[in-house]
Design a protein around this motif. Structure first.
Motif, PDB file in Angstrom:
ATOM      1  N   LEU A  20       0.844  -1.205   0.000  1.00  0.00           N
ATOM      2  CA  LEU A  20       0.000   0.000   0.000  1.00  0.00           C
ATOM      3  C   LEU A  20       0.880   1.255   0.000  1.00  0.00           C
ATOM      4  CD1 LEU A  20      -2.838  -0.995   2.497  1.00  0.00           C
ATOM      5  CD2 LEU A  20      -3.077  -0.565   0.062  1.00  0.00           C
ATOM      6  N   GLY A  21       1.931   1.204   0.805  1.00  0.00           N
ATOM      7  CA  GLY A  21       2.867   2.334   0.860  1.00  0.00           C
ATOM      8  C   GLY A  21       3.506   2.588  -0.494  1.00  0.00           C
ATOM      9  N   PHE A  22       3.872   1.503  -1.177  1.00  0.00           N
ATOM     10  CA  PHE A  22       4.493   1.669  -2.503  1.00  0.00           C
ATOM     11  C   PHE A  22       3.523   2.279  -3.502  1.00  0.00           C
ATOM     12  CE2 PHE A  22       8.185  -1.104  -1.602  1.00  0.00           C
ATOM     13  CZ  PHE A  22       9.122  -0.195  -2.023  1.00  0.00           C
ATOM     14  N   ILE A  23       2.257   1.855  -3.416  1.00  0.00           N
ATOM     15  CA  ILE A  23       1.257   2.432  -4.335  1.00  0.00           C
ATOM     16  C   ILE A  23       1.155   3.941  -4.090  1.00  0.00           C
ATOM     17  CG2 ILE A  23      -1.223   2.461  -4.898  1.00  0.00           C
ATOM     18  CD1 ILE A  23      -1.174  -0.596  -4.291  1.00  0.00           C
ATOM     19  N   GLN A  24       1.129   4.323  -2.809  1.00  0.00           N
ATOM     20  CA  GLN A  24       1.052   5.748  -2.477  1.00  0.00           C
ATOM     21  C   GLN A  24       2.280   6.504  -3.005  1.00  0.00           C
ATOM     22  OE1 GLN A  24       0.951   6.715   1.711  1.00  0.00           O
ATOM     23  NE2 GLN A  24       0.000   8.700   1.322  1.00  0.00           N
TER      24      GLN A  24
END
Lengths: 302, 341
Positions: B253-257
Motif C-alpha cells: 500500500l505504501g508503494f502504491i502511495q
C-alpha cells in the motif's frame, strides 16, 4: 460372552513377529522412530495439559473465569471490532498525511537532492549578493554564470565596480580597474584576496551543488500549504553558519539564500551576514560581459 | 574416553581460535573498513543472543552447545537442541535485517554531514544483513548436523526415548526469557538512541523515528483480524505468517502511495508512502521477533508442534528478504531527484 482383550498390546512385538527380518534395518529404524514420535504426541498432552502459549490463547478467547470487564476486552467480537477500528484509523491517519519525523526527513532529503540536481543542470543565472555592512561600508557582489565553465563576479562598493573576477575554462583572472591591475591564477584555491572569500562557494553550479551535497548539513524543509515555494535550512558547524534557502518548487531552483551566524545559545540563526537573490535568466553574452583583452575604465573590454 | 572428549574439545577450541585470528587479521588490516559497521554488528550479535534467551532456558542453551560439539543425548533433548539452532539461525537472519532497517531509519533521520554522507550511511546500513546472514549460516550448521543425527539415530536409542519421553518445560515463561526480551529492547533502544546522544539540538524525539502510528495500527489490526479468522486454537502457529502478510500488505500500500506521488510529482506524498513501507516492515519484523517466533519456539519445545509450518518458515525467511528489497527501492527513490520543467 467374548472376553475383552487388555488394551496394552505389544504392537512392537507383534510387528516384529509378523515382519521378522522382512524389512531392511534402515526401514525398521525409521518405522520405529515414527512410532515413537506418534506415541510421544499422544502421551504429551495428557501429561502436560495446555501449558504455555496455547492455554494463554484459550484463556484470551474463552475467558469464563475472568471478571466481566476483562471478559469484554478479550471477547472475540470485541477483538474483531478492535482490529477493524485499528485498520480504519491507521488507513485514515495515513490518508490525511500523519506527521512523522521519518517522512519529514525523507521530504527534506528528496527536495535537497532535487534542488542540487537542478542547480547542476542549470547553465546560467544572475545572483545579487548583499553583505552586512562592516564599519559602515557595504560591499555587494553580482555573480553571473554566463555559460557552462564561464563565471563573472563584480565586487561593488557604493554602487561602483571595484574588482571583477572571471573564471574561463578553469583559468581565474582578477581585474582591478581602478589600480589597472590584472592577476591570473591557475585555480580558485590560489586566490588570497579576502574580498572574494564570501562568494567562493557560489562561483559555479558544480560548486554550489557540491556544498549542498557535502558541506552543508541539511536540517529540514518547510512548505506553506498552497505555496509554490519551500524553505530548506542547512547548518555549517565548521564555519558556524546557518543557511536558509528559499526554493521554487516548480523548477527546484533556489530563489534566495540567506546566511546567518549560528547562535551558540539555541543553535538557530543569529544575525544575517549575507543574502543572495537569484535570477535564473538567459545569459548576457554581450562583449562587455566577457574577459577583456586589455583594460578600459571600470574593467570593461576595450 | 575422557581423553577423546578432551581431544574433541581442543579441536573445536582450535578451530574457533583460527577463525577468530583470521577475523582479527581482516579487521586490523584496515583494507575492509568499508565493510565495517560496528553498530550493525553489535545489533546482530545482541539481537541473536537476546532472542535466543527469550525462547530457551539456560540449561537448554547449554545442552544445545554440547550437542553441537558432538555430545550424545536423549532424542527429546537433541530435538530441543535442533530447535534451538534452527531458531538461532532464524534470529540471526532476522536481527540482520532488523539492524539494517533500524540503521537505515537512523541514517535518514540524522541528516548530518550533507546528502552524500546520508546516502553513504544508508548504503552502509545494509552491512548488518550481511553479518546476520553469515551468523545464520554458522548457526544453521549445527542444526543440519543434529537433523542428520536424529534421522540416523539407531533403534536402541529410540526405544529408550519411548520409555523416557522428552522432558517438557512446564514453566511457560522463565527468568531468562524475560531477561532476553528486556535485553532485546535495550539493544533496539541503544541502536536508535546512540547516534543522537551527543547532539545538542534535536528536532524530534528518536521515538518518532520508529513509532509510526498508521503502520502500527494497520499491522496490529490486520494481524488480530487474521488470527481471529483462522481461529484461536492455532493462534500461536499463524501469528508469524499473519504478521508477515499484514507487513507485506502495508508495504505494498505504501508503494502504491509513493508511486502515485511520483506520478503527481508531490514529494510529501512520495515520502509518506516510503515511510509507510519502512515502518510496516519494521513493525511486522518486530512483532515476528518478539511474539511470533518465541511462541512457535515454545510450541516446538513442548512438543505441541513437531516443527514450524512451511508458511511460518517462508514468513521468517522470505519477508525479511522482501523488506530488504523494499529498503533498496526506498533508497533509490530517496536519492533520485524529481525533474520539473
Amino acid at each position: 460372552m467374548k472376553k475383552e482383550k487388555p488394551l496394552a498390546v505389544d504392537i512392537d512385538g507383534l510387528l516384529k513377529d509378523a515382519l521378522h527380518d522382512d524389512l531392511p534395518a534402515e526401514a525398521e529404524r525409521r518405522m520405529q522412530r515414527r512410532l515413537a514420535e506418534f506415541k510421544g504426541m499422544i502421551e504429551r498432552p495428557a501429561q502436560h495439559p495446555a501449558t504455555s502459549p496455547a492455554r494463554f490463547w484459550q484463556r484470551l478467547f474463552l475467558p469464563k473465569d475472568r471478571p466481566s470487564a476483562v471478559r469484554w476486552i478479550f471477547n472475540k467480537q470485541a477483538l474483531a471490532f478492535l482490529s477493524i477500528f485499528m485498520l480504519a484509523v491507521g488507513g485514515f491517519l495515513q490518508a490525511i498525511g500523519h506527521r512523522s519525523a521519518l517522512a519529514e526527513s525523507l521530504t527534506s532529503l528528496r527536495t535537497s537532492v532535487s534542488v542540487a540536481d537542478s542547480i547542476r543542470q542549470s547553465g546560467f543565472m544572475e545572483c545579487r549578493v548583499q553583505m552586512a555592512a562592516k564599519e559602515g561600508v557595504r560591499s555587494d557582489y553580482v555573480i553571473r554564470w554566463i555559460q557552462p565553465g564561464m563565471t563573472r563576479v563584480d565586487v561593488q562598493k557604493d554602487g561602483e565596480v571595484r574588482e571583477t573576477l572571471w573564471i574561463t575554462n578553469g583559468e581565474v583572472v582578477i581585474v582591478d580597474p581602478l589600480k589597472n591591475l590584472r592577476q591570473k591564477f591557475a585555480s580558485l584555491k590560489q586566490i588570497q584576496d579576502s574580498v572574494f572569500q564570501p562568494v567562493l562557494g557560489f562561483l559555479s553550479p558544480a560548486l554550489l551543488a557540491e556544498n549542498m551535497d557535502q558541506r552543508w548539513q541539511l536540517e529540514r524543509f518547510e512548505q506553506k500549504t498552497g505555496s509554490h515555494q519551500g524553505t530548506l535550512t542547512f547548518t555549517n558547524h565548521e564555519k558556524g553558519l546557518f543557511l536558509k534557502m528559499i526554493v521554487d518548487l516548480d523548477t527546484f531552483l533556489p530563489v534566495q539564500i540567506s546566511r546567518s551566524r549560528l547562535s551558540a545559545e539555541h543553535g538557530g540563526p543569529a544575525e544575517e551576514v549575507m543574502r543572495l537573490d537569484f535570477t535564473w535568466n538567459q545569459p548576457d553574452l554581450s562583449q562587455g560581459m566577457m574577459l577583456p583583452e586589455t583594460l578600459g575604465k571600470n574593467g570593461s573590454a576595450l | 574416553m575422557p581423553n577423546e572428549k578432551n581431544k574433541r574439545l581442543y579441536l573445536i577450541l582450535g578451530r574457533i581460535l583460527i577463525v577468530a585470528a583470521l577475523a582479527a587479521a581482516v579487521v586490523l588490516s584496515g583494507k575492509f573498513r568499508g565493510f565495517m559497521n560496528a553498530r550493525g554488528l553489535f545489533f546482530v550479535l545482541a539481537g541473536s543472543v537476546t532472542l535466543a534467551l527469550a525462547s530457551f532456558s539456560f540449561p537448554e542453551i547449554g545442552a544445545a552447545f554440547k550437542h553441537a560439539a558432538g555430545a550424545r543425548g536423549e532424542r527429546g533433548d537433541v530435538r530441543i537442541s535442533l530447535a534451538f539452532w534452527e531458531a538461532a539461525a532464524r534470529n540471526a537472519w532476522m536481527s540482520g535485517v532488523m539492524g539494517t532497517i533500524l540503521n537505515f531509519i537512523v541514517a535518514l533521520c540524522t541528516l548530518s554531514g550533507g546528502i552524500a554522507d546520508v546516502a553513504t550511511r544508508m548504503a552502509g546500513s545494509f552491512l548488518a544483513t550481511v553479518y546476520g546472514m553469515v551468523l545464520a549460516v554458522i548457526c544453521a550448521v549445527p542444526a543440519w548436523k543434529l537433523g542428520e543425527v536424529l534421522r540416523l539415530e539407531p533403534a536402541g536409542n529410540v526405544a529408550e526415548t519411548i520409555r523416557k519421553p522428552a522432558p517438557v518445560v512446564a514453566k511457560s515463561i522463565r527468568f531468562e526469557n524475560v531477561l532476553g526480551y528486556l535485553l532485546f529492547l535495550v539493544a533496539v533502544a541503544w541502536t536508535t538512541f546512540k547516534p543522537v546522544l551527543g547532539m545538542a539540538y534535536l528536532n524530534f524525539s528518536p521515538f518518532d523515528w520508529v513509532l509510526y502510528w498508521p503502520s502500527l495500527l494497520v499491522v496490529v489490526g490486520g494481524t488480530i483480524a487474521l488470527v481471529l479468522f483462522v481461529g484461536a486454537a492455532v493462534a500461536g502457529r499463524v501469528l508469524t505468517p499473519a504478521l508477515a502478510i499484514t507487513g507485506l500488505v502495508g508495504s505494498l500500500l505504501g508503494f502504491i502511495q509513493a508511486l502515485l506521488g511520483i506520478a503527481g510529482k508531490v514529494i510529501s506524498t512520495v515520502s509518506a508512502g516510503i515511510t509507510f513501507v519502512i515502518a510496516s516492515c519494521f513493525m511486522a519484523m518486530l512483532g515476528m521477533m518478539l511474539v511470533g517466533a518465541p511462541l512457535e519456539d515454545r510450541l516446538v519445545k513442548t512438543g505441541r508442534m513437531d516443527k514450524p509450518s512451511a508458511l511460518s518458515r517462508a514468513a521468517v525467511y522470505v519477508f525479511p528478504l522482501l523488506a530488504l528489497i523494499f529498503l533498496v527501492v526506498a533508497l533509490i527513490l530517496v536519492i533520485t531527484p524529481i525533474k520539473k520543467g
